[in-house]
Enzyme design. Structure first.
Site, PDB file in Angstrom:
ATOM      1  N   HIS A 157     -15.947 -20.655 129.953  1.00  0.00           N
ATOM      2  CA  HIS A 157     -16.419 -21.750 129.205  1.00  0.00           C
ATOM      3  C   HIS A 157     -17.786 -22.036 129.597  1.00  0.00           C
ATOM      4  O   HIS A 157     -18.039 -21.684 130.855  1.00  0.00           O
ATOM      5  CB  HIS A 157     -15.571 -23.039 129.125  1.00  0.00           C
ATOM      6  CG  HIS A 157     -14.287 -23.053 128.679  1.00  0.00           C
ATOM      7  ND1 HIS A 157     -13.316 -22.649 129.748  1.00  0.00           N
ATOM      8  CD2 HIS A 157     -13.752 -23.435 127.575  1.00  0.00           C
ATOM      9  CE1 HIS A 157     -12.245 -22.970 128.819  1.00  0.00           C
ATOM     10  NE2 HIS A 157     -12.630 -23.171 127.575  1.00  0.00           N
ATOM     11  N   SER A 207      -6.929 -23.578 125.536  1.00  0.00           N
ATOM     12  CA  SER A 207      -6.077 -24.446 126.323  1.00  0.00           C
ATOM     13  C   SER A 207      -4.719 -24.732 125.703  1.00  0.00           C
ATOM     14  O   SER A 207      -4.571 -25.079 124.612  1.00  0.00           O
ATOM     15  CB  SER A 207      -6.694 -25.768 126.527  1.00  0.00           C
ATOM     16  OG  SER A 207      -8.115 -25.684 126.777  1.00  0.00           O
ATOM     17  N   TYR A 225     -19.409 -24.638 129.950  1.00  0.00           N
ATOM     18  CA  TYR A 225     -19.456 -25.659 130.974  1.00  0.00           C
ATOM     19  C   TYR A 225     -18.844 -25.339 132.477  1.00  0.00           C
ATOM     20  O   TYR A 225     -19.264 -26.269 133.317  1.00  0.00           O
ATOM     21  CB  TYR A 225     -18.661 -26.811 130.344  1.00  0.00           C
ATOM     22  CG  TYR A 225     -17.325 -26.814 130.428  1.00  0.00           C
ATOM     23  CD1 TYR A 225     -16.317 -26.667 131.485  1.00  0.00           C
ATOM     24  CD2 TYR A 225     -16.475 -26.595 129.056  1.00  0.00           C
ATOM     25  CE1 TYR A 225     -14.832 -26.429 131.292  1.00  0.00           C
ATOM     26  CE2 TYR A 225     -15.064 -26.364 128.915  1.00  0.00           C
ATOM     27  CZ  TYR A 225     -14.568 -26.350 130.073  1.00  0.00           C
ATOM     28  OH  TYR A 225     -12.993 -26.314 129.899  1.00  0.00           O
ATOM     29  N   GLU A 226     -18.335 -24.238 132.459  1.00  0.00           N
ATOM     30  CA  GLU A 226     -17.954 -23.747 133.862  1.00  0.00           C
ATOM     31  C   GLU A 226     -19.315 -23.466 134.619  1.00  0.00           C
ATOM     32  O   GLU A 226     -19.236 -23.146 135.895  1.00  0.00           O
ATOM     33  CB  GLU A 226     -16.868 -22.845 133.920  1.00  0.00           C
ATOM     34  CG  GLU A 226     -15.496 -23.197 133.335  1.00  0.00           C
ATOM     35  CD  GLU A 226     -14.658 -22.002 133.240  1.00  0.00           C
ATOM     36  OE1 GLU A 226     -14.031 -22.031 134.061  1.00  0.00           O
ATOM     37  OE2 GLU A 226     -14.379 -21.548 131.980  1.00  0.00           O
ATOM     38  N   MET A 273     -15.264 -27.152 122.799  1.00  0.00           N
ATOM     39  CA  MET A 273     -16.264 -26.513 123.941  1.00  0.00           C
ATOM     40  C   MET A 273     -15.978 -24.868 124.031  1.00  0.00           C
ATOM     41  O   MET A 273     -16.553 -24.464 125.356  1.00  0.00           O
ATOM     42  CB  MET A 273     -15.922 -27.336 125.177  1.00  0.00           C
ATOM     43  CG  MET A 273     -15.887 -28.668 125.100  1.00  0.00           C
ATOM     44  SD  MET A 273     -15.250 -29.634 126.793  1.00  0.00           S
ATOM     45  CE  MET A 273     -15.145 -31.284 126.107  1.00  0.00           C
ATOM     46  N   SER A 274     -15.595 -24.484 123.016  1.00  0.00           N
ATOM     47  CA  SER A 274     -15.842 -23.026 123.193  1.00  0.00           C
ATOM     48  C   SER A 274     -16.054 -22.249 122.008  1.00  0.00           C
ATOM     49  O   SER A 274     -16.608 -22.804 121.138  1.00  0.00           O
ATOM     50  CB  SER A 274     -14.288 -22.602 123.523  1.00  0.00           C
ATOM     51  OG  SER A 274     -13.199 -22.792 122.790  1.00  0.00           O
ATOM     52  N   HIS A 331      -5.135 -22.928 132.283  1.00  0.00           N
ATOM     53  CA  HIS A 331      -5.759 -21.356 131.918  1.00  0.00           C
ATOM     54  C   HIS A 331      -5.090 -20.263 132.903  1.00  0.00           C
ATOM     55  O   HIS A 331      -5.397 -20.873 134.146  1.00  0.00           O
ATOM     56  CB  HIS A 331      -7.247 -21.211 131.649  1.00  0.00           C
ATOM     57  CG  HIS A 331      -7.851 -21.990 130.521  1.00  0.00           C
ATOM     58  ND1 HIS A 331      -8.347 -21.316 129.506  1.00  0.00           N
ATOM     59  CD2 HIS A 331      -7.884 -23.253 130.276  1.00  0.00           C
ATOM     60  CE1 HIS A 331      -8.701 -22.122 128.628  1.00  0.00           C
ATOM     61  NE2 HIS A 331      -8.487 -23.467 129.010  1.00  0.00           N
ATOM     62  N   ASN A 351      -6.222 -33.834 119.518  1.00  0.00           N
ATOM     63  CA  ASN A 351      -6.584 -35.158 119.567  1.00  0.00           C
ATOM     64  C   ASN A 351      -7.388 -35.523 118.320  1.00  0.00           C
ATOM     65  O   ASN A 351      -8.140 -34.681 117.776  1.00  0.00           O
ATOM     66  CB  ASN A 351      -7.131 -35.459 120.700  1.00  0.00           C
ATOM     67  CG  ASN A 351      -8.358 -34.824 121.031  1.00  0.00           C
ATOM     68  OD1 ASN A 351      -8.327 -33.601 121.544  1.00  0.00           O
ATOM     69  ND2 ASN A 351      -9.565 -35.223 120.962  1.00  0.00           N
ATOM     70  N   HIS A 363      -7.654 -34.694 129.171  1.00  0.00           N
ATOM     71  CA  HIS A 363      -7.323 -33.458 129.192  1.00  0.00           C
ATOM     72  C   HIS A 363      -5.601 -33.639 128.929  1.00  0.00           C
ATOM     73  O   HIS A 363      -5.230 -32.365 128.257  1.00  0.00           O
ATOM     74  CB  HIS A 363      -7.717 -32.810 130.366  1.00  0.00           C
ATOM     75  CG  HIS A 363      -7.601 -31.337 130.414  1.00  0.00           C
ATOM     76  ND1 HIS A 363      -7.908 -30.622 129.399  1.00  0.00           N
ATOM     77  CD2 HIS A 363      -6.963 -30.457 131.294  1.00  0.00           C
ATOM     78  CE1 HIS A 363      -7.811 -29.233 129.602  1.00  0.00           C
ATOM     79  NE2 HIS A 363      -6.924 -29.308 130.651  1.00  0.00           N
ATOM     80  N   ALA A 421      -7.922 -25.433 121.332  1.00  0.00           N
ATOM     81  CA  ALA A 421      -7.885 -26.954 121.032  1.00  0.00           C
ATOM     82  C   ALA A 421      -9.081 -27.673 120.546  1.00  0.00           C
ATOM     83  O   ALA A 421     -10.131 -27.334 121.385  1.00  0.00           O
ATOM     84  CB  ALA A 421      -7.247 -27.535 122.404  1.00  0.00           C
TER      85      ALA A 421
HETATM   86  N1  HPA Z   1     -13.932 -32.700 122.013  1.00  0.00           N
HETATM   87  C1  HPA Z   1     -14.270 -31.747 122.352  1.00  0.00           C
HETATM   88  N2  HPA Z   1     -13.425 -30.480 123.051  1.00  0.00           N
HETATM   89  C2  HPA Z   1     -12.219 -30.922 122.603  1.00  0.00           C
HETATM   90  C3  HPA Z   1     -11.574 -31.978 122.371  1.00  0.00           C
HETATM   91  C4  HPA Z   1     -12.433 -32.990 121.748  1.00  0.00           C
HETATM   92  O1  HPA Z   1     -12.075 -34.343 121.305  1.00  0.00           O
HETATM   93  N3  HPA Z   1     -10.231 -31.906 122.080  1.00  0.00           N
HETATM   94  C5  HPA Z   1      -9.980 -30.591 122.657  1.00  0.00           C
HETATM   95  N4  HPA Z   1     -11.122 -30.188 122.947  1.00  0.00           N
END
Ligand code: HPA
Length: 273
Positions: free
Chosen positions: A82, A29, A84-85, A210-211, A60, A234, A246, A112
């Protein structure tokens, strides 16, 4: 038959190339801009490639960019798939199989991630030393094709030690402060609760995303060496008194873009054989 699909996809790609790529780049991302720096690029949209899924997340692009970067023949995924998709683990990792078939031996995976380690700050880059598969699934479940890799692959050095050392040396050379740590792969798509983040910290996680985990498992299965870099976009939930969005993830990755680009380019330049 999976092998047939891998061969069909890789043949389709190979026909458009004059050089064989040896380094694969999976750009997470907000990090896809790196692919814009590839020289003499051949760009192929995922939707054109036989058996490739299409990516659905904003931020993306959904294409392969193949060409030369810092003197290396690279193949970059501008956007990844991903779990989750709704894709299967096999679909998520299909491009890694195709890269291997094309001749890729070294895979750089980027993402990320939320910082679990409280000494981290948003905007830090983290060299991934290891991961925890917290996705409750594996891309290697199912019949094993011995031509692709062993039934029970070793994961004790999932992230290549020489490449980790190389990354530290590169960061030092660039005067770039980098963190290192353990990446936890969650399914998403919801961000974690504060309690989950505390649990993941207890379990030894430094960052969560998540990847990456599925791709790294398949890369190891197929005998590639892997380097992983997280952009801490973050602090994970519950650490700061603010909600996660996001947008924050995309904004922070945009801010560290130059550091990230410089880092990966330097890594490619001095890549040990
Ligand atoms: N959690 C999960 N996936 C993420 C995060 C997070 O805080 N930040 C970027 N991808």
């Amino acid at each position: 038959m999976v092998q047939t699909k891998i061969k069909e996809a890789s043949s389709f790609i190979r026909e458009q190339l004059t050089h064989q790529p040896t380094v694969g780049l999976i750009l997470g991302s907000g990090l896809g801009v790196l692919a814009d720096e590839i020289q003499n690029p051949v760009t192929i949209a995922y939707k054109e490639i036989p058996h490739f899924p299409e990516s659905t997340v904003s931020g993306h692009k959904g294409q392969l960019v193949i060409g030369e970067l810092e003197g290396r023949q690279v193949i970059a995924m501008q956007g990844r798939f991903h779990y989750y998709e709704g894709y299967s683990m096999q679909q998520v990792t299909f491009p890694v199989r195709v890269m291997k078939e094309l001749g890729v031996e070294t895979l750089f995976v980027t993402n990320a991630a939320g910082g679990i380690n409280e000494t981290f700050q948003p905007g830090n880059l983290m060299i991934i030393t290891d991961h925890i598969n917290n996705m409750g699934n594996s891309p290697l479940i199912g019949p094993n094709d011995e031509d692709l890799g062993p039934r029970f692959p070793d994961m004790s050095e999932a992230y290549d030690r020489d490449l980790i050392q190389h990354a530290h040396q590169s960061a030092e050379r660039l005067n770039l402060k980098v963190q290192q740590g353990v990446y936890v792969g969650n399914t998403g798509p919801a961000y974690e609760t504060g309690a989950e983040v505390r649990m993941l910290r207890t379990l030894g996680g430094d960052a969560v995303g998540m990847s990456t985990v599925p791709e790294v498992m398949v890369a190891n299965h197929s005998g590639m060496r892997v380097l992983g870099i997280s952009c801490i976009s973050n602090m994970a939930a519950g650490i700061l008194d603010q909600p996660l969005t996001h947008e924050e993830v995309i904004d922070t990755t945009a801010q560290v873009r130059e550091d990230f680009l410089g880092f990966v380019k330097d890594l490619l330049r001095g890549l040990p054989a």
